[in-house]
Design a protein around this motif. Structure first.
Motif, short mmCIF file in Angstrom:
data_model
loop_
_atom_site.label_atom_id
_atom_site.label_comp_id
_atom_site.label_asym_id
_atom_site.label_seq_id
_atom_site.Cartn_x
_atom_site.Cartn_y
_atom_site.Cartn_z
N GLU A 207 43.94 51.63 37.37
CA GLU A 207 45.28 51.06 37.28
C GLU A 207 46.23 51.85 38.16
O GLU A 207 45.99 53.01 38.49
CB GLU A 207 45.78 51.04 35.84
CG GLU A 207 45.95 52.41 35.22
CD GLU A 207 46.38 52.36 33.76
OE1 GLU A 207 46.29 51.27 33.16
OE2 GLU A 207 46.80 53.41 33.24
N SER A 222 54.97 40.33 33.40
CA SER A 222 53.59 40.66 33.06
C SER A 222 52.69 39.47 33.37
O SER A 222 53.05 38.32 33.11
CB SER A 222 53.49 41.03 31.58
OG SER A 222 52.17 41.37 31.24
N GLU A 225 50.11 38.27 39.61
CA GLU A 225 49.06 38.76 40.51
C GLU A 225 49.71 39.41 41.73
O GLU A 225 50.61 38.85 42.35
CB GLU A 225 48.14 37.62 40.93
CG GLU A 225 47.35 37.03 39.78
CD GLU A 225 46.39 35.95 40.22
OE1 GLU A 225 46.41 35.61 41.42
OE2 GLU A 225 45.63 35.45 39.38
N THR A 240 46.68 42.86 38.77
CA THR A 240 47.51 42.06 37.86
C THR A 240 48.44 42.97 37.09
O THR A 240 48.02 44.03 36.60
CB THR A 240 46.64 41.27 36.87
OG1 THR A 240 45.69 40.49 37.60
CG2 THR A 240 47.48 40.35 36.01
N VAL A 241 49.71 42.59 36.98
CA VAL A 241 50.69 43.37 36.21
C VAL A 241 50.36 43.24 34.73
O VAL A 241 50.23 42.13 34.20
CB VAL A 241 52.11 42.86 36.48
CG1 VAL A 241 53.11 43.61 35.62
CG2 VAL A 241 52.47 43.03 37.95
N VAL A 259 49.79 48.20 36.87
CA VAL A 259 48.99 47.14 37.49
C VAL A 259 47.53 47.50 37.32
O VAL A 259 47.11 48.59 37.74
CB VAL A 259 49.34 46.98 38.98
CG1 VAL A 259 48.42 45.96 39.63
CG2 VAL A 259 50.80 46.59 39.15
N VAL A 276 52.18 48.89 45.99
CA VAL A 276 52.02 47.61 45.30
C VAL A 276 52.98 46.61 45.92
O VAL A 276 54.17 46.87 46.07
CB VAL A 276 52.31 47.76 43.80
CG1 VAL A 276 52.08 46.43 43.08
CG2 VAL A 276 51.43 48.84 43.19
N PHE A 278 54.62 43.12 45.34
CA PHE A 278 54.92 42.07 44.36
C PHE A 278 55.38 40.82 45.11
O PHE A 278 56.26 40.89 45.97
CB PHE A 278 56.03 42.53 43.41
CG PHE A 278 55.66 43.75 42.60
CD1 PHE A 278 54.94 43.62 41.42
CD2 PHE A 278 56.03 45.02 43.02
CE1 PHE A 278 54.61 44.74 40.68
CE2 PHE A 278 55.69 46.14 42.29
CZ PHE A 278 54.97 46.00 41.11
#
Length: 359
Positions: A207, A222, A225, A240-241, A259, A276, A278
């Motif tokens: 993670e 949440s 992806e 994935t969050v 994540v 990351v 988003f």
């Protein structure tokens, strides 16, 4: 005389400097032109995603410590060893604990004998009371002795359970199947309560914990992806969050987002840094200046880029950079929109180098 010598020395220095500059200019003038590829600064109001930096960690990890003070007898594993759940990892000297265990065993034996005797007496007086051969007071006294003996026996047993539970802190075992990632102590050293002794990480998922500014945290949900760029290998991994923090009181105004990475054959390790991405369109009134990361020049802690002068020579411009958007880097200062910069060159560039622009 001193004034004459000073004037002569100054004249000599100026002459030497002039000669040096002339020779350097001739060397530059005589150097062949460097063929380069240029591009114009891209100015965008919209960026395709929001980026945040973070660190890769194992989804299942544990750092073991003890609440008992004592010398370490033996460390049974080394960093990198694979361990199974329940395997003995660290042994701490437990001679005092063994003595307490022997005392509790003796205490249980004594309490058990007293309880058996009190129980027989109580039963005997119950029969006597039924035959009117004992008074109510005598029966009540025997019942009290019996209850006290029963309580002492239970207390002795619970004391033994307490001592046995403490053995879990002198014989540290693996909480799950995994790999030893760190060892903080060696045999013969003193183990102190609460001080880390050994770290274990479980196999499987990794993670990333990323820090997101308060202006963007409301856009992250949440289950979203995302893409994670591992900086050490430049690999892009899907994720994935799973968690979005609702407080930044202990993180300096940055909200933490976790994540979980999808299972992959890519070689990733805990502690690696990642970016990351988003998938959130970010629109601002301020135009962002973006350049490819490959065009940047790094000298120690400084970051710059080669631009093209009006006389077609290279000029190294120092920059202040911002966030990374994929392969592009945001330029905060040092370069304005519509300026030309060099993406690549066929030979080494330097300040003042003649350029040939490739079409």
């Amino acid at each position: 005389m001193k004034k004459i010598y000073t004037l002569l020395l100054l004249s000599a220095v100026l002459s030497f400097t002039a000669c040096t500059n002339t020779s350097e200019e001739k060397a530059v003038d005589n150097a062949p032109a460097v063929a380069v590829t240029i591009s114009s600064v891209a100015a965008e109001n919209n960026t395709p995603f929001l980026t945040a930096s973070g660190k890769i960690e194992a989804a299942k990890s544990a750092t073991l410590s003890t609440r008992m003070m004592g010398f370490v007898d033996k460390v049974h594993v080394n960093v990198g060893d694979k361990v199974s759940k329940g395997q003995l990892l660290v042994s701490i000297n437990n001679s005092d604990l063994s003595a307490k265990q022997a005392q509790t065993t003796a205490g249980i034996t004594e309490a058990q004998a007293a309880f058996n005797n009190a129980e027989k007496d109580y039963q005997r007086f119950q029969n006597l009371f039924a035959d009117n051969s004992a008074s109510q007071k005598e029966l009540d006294d025997q019942r009290a002795r019996f209850e006290m003996a029963k309580a002492r026996l239970e207390g002795a047993k619970q004391m033994k359970n307490e001592v046995q539970s403490q053995f879990a802190y002198v014989n540290l075992r693996a909480p799950f199947n995994g790999v030893i990632t760190n060892k903080f102590i060696e045999a013969g050293t003193m183990a102190n309560p609460g001080v880390p002794l050994i770290s274990v990480e479980g196999p499987g998922n990794f993670e990333v914990t990323a820090s997101v500014p308060e202006s963007e945290i409301s856009k992250i949900k949440s289950g979203t992806e995302v893409q994670v760029i591992v900086k050490s290998s430049d690999k892009i991994l899907p994720g994935t969050v799973t968690e979005v923090s609702s407080s930044a009181s202990n993180t300096g105004g940055q909200f933490l987002v976790k994540v979980i990475l999808d299972k992959t054959d890519a070689s990733i390790l805990s502690g690696m840094y990642a970016t990351v991405q988003f998938p959130i369109e970010k629109t601002t009134d301020i135009t962002a200046v973006l350049v490819p990361e490959e065009a940047l020049v790094k000298r120690g802690q400084l970051t710059g880029i080669y631009t093209v002068s009006q006389s077609n020579t290279a000029i190294l411009r120092w920059l202040r950079v911002g966030r990374t958007f994929g392969d592009n880097v945001e330029i905060l200062s040092g370069l304005s929109s519509d300026e030309n910069y060099i993406i690549s060159s066929e030979s080494k560039l330097y300040n003042g180098a003649k350029l040939t622009i490739k079409q």
